[in-house]
Scaffold this motif. Structure first.
Motif, PDB file in Angstrom:
ATOM      1  N   THR A 319       0.648  -1.186   0.122  1.00 46.05           N
ATOM      2  CA  THR A 319      -0.060  -0.093  -0.130  1.00 46.05           C
ATOM      3  C   THR A 319       0.787   1.238  -0.050  1.00 46.05           C
ATOM      4  O   THR A 319       0.532   2.410  -0.462  1.00 46.05           O
ATOM      5  CB  THR A 319      -1.060  -0.118   1.264  1.00 46.05           C
ATOM      6  N   VAL A 320       2.002   1.129   0.808  1.00 51.29           N
ATOM      7  CA  VAL A 320       2.823   2.144   0.610  1.00 51.29           C
ATOM      8  C   VAL A 320       3.524   2.382  -0.741  1.00 51.29           C
ATOM      9  O   VAL A 320       3.720   3.593  -1.261  1.00 51.29           O
ATOM     10  CB  VAL A 320       4.048   2.213   1.597  1.00 51.29           C
ATOM     11  N   GLY A 321       4.052   1.237  -1.473  1.00 51.65           N
ATOM     12  CA  GLY A 321       4.689   1.431  -2.796  1.00 51.65           C
ATOM     13  C   GLY A 321       3.869   1.577  -3.989  1.00 51.65           C
ATOM     14  O   GLY A 321       4.275   2.462  -4.799  1.00 51.65           O
ATOM     15  N   LEU A 322       2.553   1.216  -4.144  1.00 51.50           N
ATOM     16  CA  LEU A 322       1.799   1.508  -5.047  1.00 51.50           C
ATOM     17  C   LEU A 322       1.707   3.046  -5.505  1.00 51.50           C
ATOM     18  O   LEU A 322       1.463   3.214  -6.613  1.00 51.50           O
ATOM     19  CB  LEU A 322       0.515   0.640  -5.087  1.00 51.50           C
ATOM     20  N   PRO A 323       1.105   3.938  -4.328  1.00 49.76           N
ATOM     21  CA  PRO A 323       1.029   5.070  -4.963  1.00 49.76           C
ATOM     22  C   PRO A 323       2.302   5.974  -5.347  1.00 49.76           C
ATOM     23  O   PRO A 323       2.140   6.988  -5.717  1.00 49.76           O
ATOM     24  CB  PRO A 323       0.655   5.734  -3.485  1.00 49.76           C
ATOM     25  N   CYS A 324       3.544   5.249  -5.381  1.00 48.87           N
ATOM     26  CA  CYS A 324       4.578   6.187  -5.661  1.00 48.87           C
ATOM     27  C   CYS A 324       4.439   6.482  -7.204  1.00 48.87           C
ATOM     28  O   CYS A 324       5.011   7.393  -7.628  1.00 48.87           O
ATOM     29  CB  CYS A 324       5.775   5.274  -5.676  1.00 48.87           C
ATOM     30  N   TRP A 325       3.624   5.918  -7.818  1.00 54.69           N
ATOM     31  CA  TRP A 325       3.282   6.094  -9.425  1.00 54.69           C
ATOM     32  C   TRP A 325       2.837   7.438  -9.622  1.00 54.69           C
ATOM     33  O   TRP A 325       2.767   7.795 -10.571  1.00 54.69           O
ATOM     34  CB  TRP A 325       2.776   4.947  -9.914  1.00 54.69           C
ATOM     35  N   LEU A 326       1.884   7.879  -8.596  1.00 54.44           N
ATOM     36  CA  LEU A 326       1.088   9.115  -8.521  1.00 54.44           C
ATOM     37  C   LEU A 326       1.844  10.266  -8.769  1.00 54.44           C
ATOM     38  O   LEU A 326       1.574  10.975  -9.994  1.00 54.44           O
ATOM     39  CB  LEU A 326       0.308   9.262  -7.410  1.00 54.44           C
ATOM     40  N   PRO A 327       2.875  10.663  -8.256  1.00 56.09           N
ATOM     41  CA  PRO A 327       3.736  11.985  -8.373  1.00 56.09           C
ATOM     42  C   PRO A 327       4.609  11.587  -9.746  1.00 56.09           C
ATOM     43  O   PRO A 327       5.294  12.697 -10.359  1.00 56.09           O
ATOM     44  CB  PRO A 327       4.421  12.190  -7.176  1.00 56.09           C
ATOM     45  N   PHE A 328       4.750  10.598 -10.134  1.00 57.72           N
ATOM     46  CA  PHE A 328       5.729  10.013 -11.222  1.00 57.72           C
ATOM     47  C   PHE A 328       4.939  10.604 -12.562  1.00 57.72           C
ATOM     48  O   PHE A 328       5.717  10.924 -13.347  1.00 57.72           O
ATOM     49  CB  PHE A 328       6.017   8.692 -11.219  1.00 57.72           C
ATOM     50  N   PHE A 329       3.924  10.168 -12.670  1.00 54.68           N
ATOM     51  CA  PHE A 329       2.930  10.467 -13.747  1.00 54.68           C
ATOM     52  C   PHE A 329       2.378  11.884 -13.842  1.00 54.68           C
ATOM     53  O   PHE A 329       2.195  12.439 -14.731  1.00 54.68           O
ATOM     54  CB  PHE A 329       1.907   9.534 -13.923  1.00 54.68           C
ATOM     55  N   ILE A 330       2.075  12.408 -12.653  1.00 56.23           N
ATOM     56  CA  ILE A 330       1.632  13.669 -12.338  1.00 56.23           C
ATOM     57  C   ILE A 330       2.406  14.488 -11.590  1.00 56.23           C
ATOM     58  O   ILE A 330       2.141  14.505 -10.096  1.00 56.23           O
ATOM     59  CB  ILE A 330       0.115  13.766 -12.187  1.00 56.23           C
ATOM     60  N   PRO A 331       3.578  15.088 -12.073  1.00 58.11           N
ATOM     61  CA  PRO A 331       4.590  15.712 -10.772  1.00 58.11           C
ATOM     62  C   PRO A 331       4.296  17.233 -10.314  1.00 58.11           C
ATOM     63  O   PRO A 331       4.725  17.957 -10.909  1.00 58.11           O
ATOM     64  CB  PRO A 331       5.763  15.797 -11.762  1.00 58.11           C
ATOM     65  N   THR A 332       3.163  17.072  -9.677  1.00 64.14           N
ATOM     66  CA  THR A 332       2.745  18.431  -9.084  1.00 64.14           C
ATOM     67  C   THR A 332       2.639  18.354  -7.494  1.00 64.14           C
ATOM     68  O   THR A 332       2.523  17.243  -6.915  1.00 64.14           O
ATOM     69  CB  THR A 332       1.258  18.831  -9.492  1.00 64.14           C
ATOM     70  N   PRO A 333       2.808  19.392  -6.596  1.00 65.50           N
ATOM     71  CA  PRO A 333       2.633  19.298  -5.008  1.00 65.50           C
ATOM     72  C   PRO A 333       1.309  18.618  -4.846  1.00 65.50           C
ATOM     73  O   PRO A 333       1.413  17.909  -3.807  1.00 65.50           O
ATOM     74  CB  PRO A 333       2.814  20.961  -5.005  1.00 65.50           C
ATOM     75  N   VAL A 334       0.368  18.884  -5.438  1.00 63.60           N
ATOM     76  CA  VAL A 334      -0.951  18.353  -5.055  1.00 63.60           C
ATOM     77  C   VAL A 334      -1.128  16.737  -5.234  1.00 63.60           C
ATOM     78  O   VAL A 334      -1.330  16.072  -4.156  1.00 63.60           O
ATOM     79  CB  VAL A 334      -2.114  18.921  -6.148  1.00 63.60           C
ATOM     80  N   MET A 335      -0.420  16.203  -6.351  1.00 61.29           N
ATOM     81  CA  MET A 335      -0.407  14.821  -6.490  1.00 61.29           C
ATOM     82  C   MET A 335       0.519  14.305  -5.627  1.00 61.29           C
ATOM     83  O   MET A 335       0.492  13.179  -5.014  1.00 61.29           O
ATOM     84  CB  MET A 335       0.074  14.546  -7.868  1.00 61.29           C
ATOM     85  N   TYR A 336       1.674  14.759  -5.184  1.00 61.18           N
ATOM     86  CA  TYR A 336       2.788  14.704  -4.348  1.00 61.18           C
ATOM     87  C   TYR A 336       1.884  14.541  -2.983  1.00 61.18           C
ATOM     88  O   TYR A 336       2.461  13.712  -2.225  1.00 61.18           O
ATOM     89  CB  TYR A 336       3.970  15.767  -4.240  1.00 61.18           C
ATOM     90  N   THR A 337       1.313  15.406  -2.555  1.00 59.49           N
ATOM     91  CA  THR A 337       0.570  15.318  -1.304  1.00 59.49           C
ATOM     92  C   THR A 337      -0.485  14.056  -1.113  1.00 59.49           C
ATOM     93  O   THR A 337      -0.431  13.419  -0.049  1.00 59.49           O
ATOM     94  CB  THR A 337      -0.184  16.789  -1.077  1.00 59.49           C
ATOM     95  N   ILE A 338      -1.150  13.953  -2.301  1.00 64.49           N
ATOM     96  CA  ILE A 338      -2.019  12.670  -2.049  1.00 64.49           C
ATOM     97  C   ILE A 338      -1.266  11.634  -2.265  1.00 64.49           C
ATOM     98  O   ILE A 338      -1.436  10.463  -1.520  1.00 64.49           O
ATOM     99  CB  ILE A 338      -2.923  12.683  -3.678  1.00 64.49           C
ATOM    100  N   TYR A 339      -0.295  11.259  -2.685  1.00 63.60           N
ATOM    101  CA  TYR A 339       0.709  10.326  -2.718  1.00 63.60           C
ATOM    102  C   TYR A 339       1.187  10.115  -1.027  1.00 63.60           C
ATOM    103  O   TYR A 339       1.103   8.861  -0.615  1.00 63.60           O
ATOM    104  CB  TYR A 339       1.987  10.288  -3.562  1.00 63.60           C
ATOM    105  N   VAL A 340       1.646  11.159  -0.693  1.00 60.63           N
ATOM    106  CA  VAL A 340       1.967  10.874   0.923  1.00 60.63           C
ATOM    107  C   VAL A 340       0.868  10.480   1.837  1.00 60.63           C
ATOM    108  O   VAL A 340       1.013   9.743   2.679  1.00 60.63           O
ATOM    109  CB  VAL A 340       2.476  12.367   1.565  1.00 60.63           C
ATOM    110  N   ALA A 341      -0.278  11.082   1.515  1.00 58.51           N
ATOM    111  CA  ALA A 341      -1.394  10.727   2.199  1.00 58.51           C
ATOM    112  C   ALA A 341      -2.149   9.266   2.267  1.00 58.51           C
ATOM    113  O   ALA A 341      -2.038   8.660   3.051  1.00 58.51           O
ATOM    114  CB  ALA A 341      -2.723  11.728   2.057  1.00 58.51           C
ATOM    115  N   VAL A 342      -1.867   8.736   0.963  1.00 56.53           N
ATOM    116  CA  VAL A 342      -2.434   7.312   0.655  1.00 56.53           C
ATOM    117  C   VAL A 342      -1.335   6.345   1.105  1.00 56.53           C
ATOM    118  O   VAL A 342      -1.693   5.464   1.908  1.00 56.53           O
ATOM    119  CB  VAL A 342      -2.625   7.084  -0.737  1.00 56.53           C
ATOM    120  N   SER A 343      -0.196   6.701   0.895  1.00 59.12           N
ATOM    121  CA  SER A 343       0.883   5.745   1.472  1.00 59.12           C
ATOM    122  C   SER A 343       0.995   5.594   2.966  1.00 59.12           C
ATOM    123  O   SER A 343       1.417   4.613   3.635  1.00 59.12           O
ATOM    124  CB  SER A 343       2.176   6.258   0.803  1.00 59.12           C
ATOM    125  N   SER A 344       0.518   6.744   3.546  1.00 58.99           N
ATOM    126  CA  SER A 344       0.697   6.751   5.126  1.00 58.99           C
ATOM    127  C   SER A 344      -0.081   5.865   5.772  1.00 58.99           C
ATOM    128  O   SER A 344      -0.331   5.483   6.954  1.00 58.99           O
ATOM    129  CB  SER A 344       0.437   8.261   5.524  1.00 58.99           C
TER     130      SER A 344
END
Length: 424
Positions: A319-344
């Motif tokens: 569950t921590v590893g899979l969201p790593c792809w979110l900021p990879f495909f959409i490199p924005t602070p918003v998507m980075y924040t979503i990645y951090v929240a989900v992986s947490s």
């Protein structure tokens, strides 16, 4: 050796360790001690390592900051490994009216505070680095001693819940320290002082709540070369599961370089100013601590109820590893924040069950702190190798390469957990 503890009116043999029959009810004193300790032992170190140390290095050497962080981490890694193992072994051999772990925790608070105050109020690069390395040694010795409260004082039937309490405290520090520290990236001394006060108060509170009993009546082993090697070397009878847990612990920490370079990723890759990046980091950490603590609170008791640790732990890593792809495909602070929240969410479950699985694979209660320190040192190596790998990834693939790296390494960690046989 583990101390002699009283759980239900009778002594618990340090040679066999505490068993389920010794503890019909959940031991709240060591449980709450682990909760406060999990927060206090990590707080200041996490604030400095994740935020204030990179910020300080950025001020000292803005052009070579990425390489300098990697070099500092390499030295820290070596110091931390030896400090944790030696501290854990010496803790096992300590005999005082306050138990074997408490003196190391209190001493660590005092020495660690002095070291970080030196770090905070100097701009001389040598003093900054030496004070940080001294703190790293003290911190890892203290952590090795404190984590042994669980195998010392908690029966296997309650270790999911005890690990959950420790994990909640750990996650609160892991993310909460960054929330606080990120507010002071331009005022590092204030950030260090506030982080120290929070960490020291929580660490001392853990000691007061746990009230570790005296172990002066536990006999010392006669000194021999063989005994010395047993006390300071990895367990020769650790077995397959012990080393799989060690490898999983290492791999879990390796992608931590994503967090180490979060400030630089936001500024140099996503185009944010340093002030805006600090605000994004604070917001990410706030969301992360809410997600992690929420999952962490329930994960341990549920694992105890269903007698299952391995499957939820492995799924949590994925569950921590899979969201790593979110900021990879959409490199924005918003998507980075979503990645951090989900992986947490997964990180919260992992932190809640991590100590339970590590204490379950320990081969010998007499050397609990030392053997647990070896497992924790694998995490330290992973954590401190993380900037090295991340620095190489950034140099080779750019900041975008951090995220696929995280997915690959975490998938390997999950596989290691699934192959552990001793844990259900």
């Amino acid at each position: 050796m583990a101390a002699q503890y009283v759980s239900n009116g009778s002594g618990v043999s340090p040679h066999r360790g505490i068993v389920d029959e010794d503890q019909p009810k959940f031991p709240w004193k060591p449980g709450l001690g682990l909760l406060f300790g999990g927060a206090g032992w990590y707080w200041a170190g996490q604030a400095v390592n994740a935020v204030l140390l990179p910020a300080k290095i950025g001020q000292i050497d803005p052009q070579g900051k990425v390489a300098m962080v990697a070099i500092v981490s390499t030295v820290t890694m070596v110091i931390s490994i030896f400090a944790g193992i030696i501290g854990g072994a010496l803790s096992d051999m300590t005999r005082t009216r306050f138990g074997s772990r408490t003196p190391w925790i209190v001493g660590g608070v005092i020495l660690g505070t002095i070291a970080l105050l030196c770090f905070a109020f100097t701009s001389h690069v040598a003093v900054v680095l030496v004070s940080w390395w001294v703190y790293a040694a003290v911190y890892n010795a203290m952590l090795a001693a404190g984590c042994a409260w669980q195998p010392d004082q908690v029966a296997p039937r309650w270790r999911g819940t005890a690990s959950s309490l420790y994990g909640v405290g750990h996650q609160a520090a892991l993310q909460g320290a960054q929330v606080v520290a990120a507010l002071f990236v331009t005022n590092i001394p204030t950030g260090v002082i506030i982080s120290l006060v929070i960490g020291d108060v929580l660490s001392l509170l853990s000691v007061a709540v746990c009230r570790e009993p005296s172990n002066t009546d536990v006999p010392r082993e006669k000194f021999t070369i063989s005994a010395a090697l047993t006390n300071f070397l990895p367990p020769k009878d650790g077995g397959r599961d012990y080393w799989l847990a060690a490898l999983a612990r290492f791999l879990w920490m390796v992608p931590g370089g994503i967090g180490t370079y979060r400030l630089y990723t936001l500024t140099d890759y996503m185009g944010q100013s340093e002030a805006d990046a600090g605000k994004w980091m604070s917001f990410m950490a706030l969301l992360a601590v809410i997600a992690a603590v929420s999952c962490g609170i329930i994960a341990g008791p549920i694992a105890d109820k269903f007698r299952s640790i391995k499957i939820p732990l492995g799924v949590a890593i994925l569950t921590v590893g899979l969201p790593c792809w979110l900021p990879f495909f959409i490199p924005t602070p918003v998507m980075y924040t979503i990645y951090v929240a989900v992986s947490s969410l997964g990180s919260g479950v992992f932190s809640s069950l991590d100590q339970a699985i590590m204490t379950t694979v320990l081969p010998n209660p007499k050397n609990a702190a030392k053997d647990l320190a070896f497992l924790n040192s694998c995490g330290v190596v992973g954590n401190l190798c993380a900037p090295l790998l991340a620095g190489w990834v950034i140099h080779t693939f750019g900041y975008a390469g951090l995220f696929p790296m995280g997915f690959i390494v975490l998938t390997l960690a999950a596989i290691c957990v699934f192959f552990i046989k001793k844990v259900h």
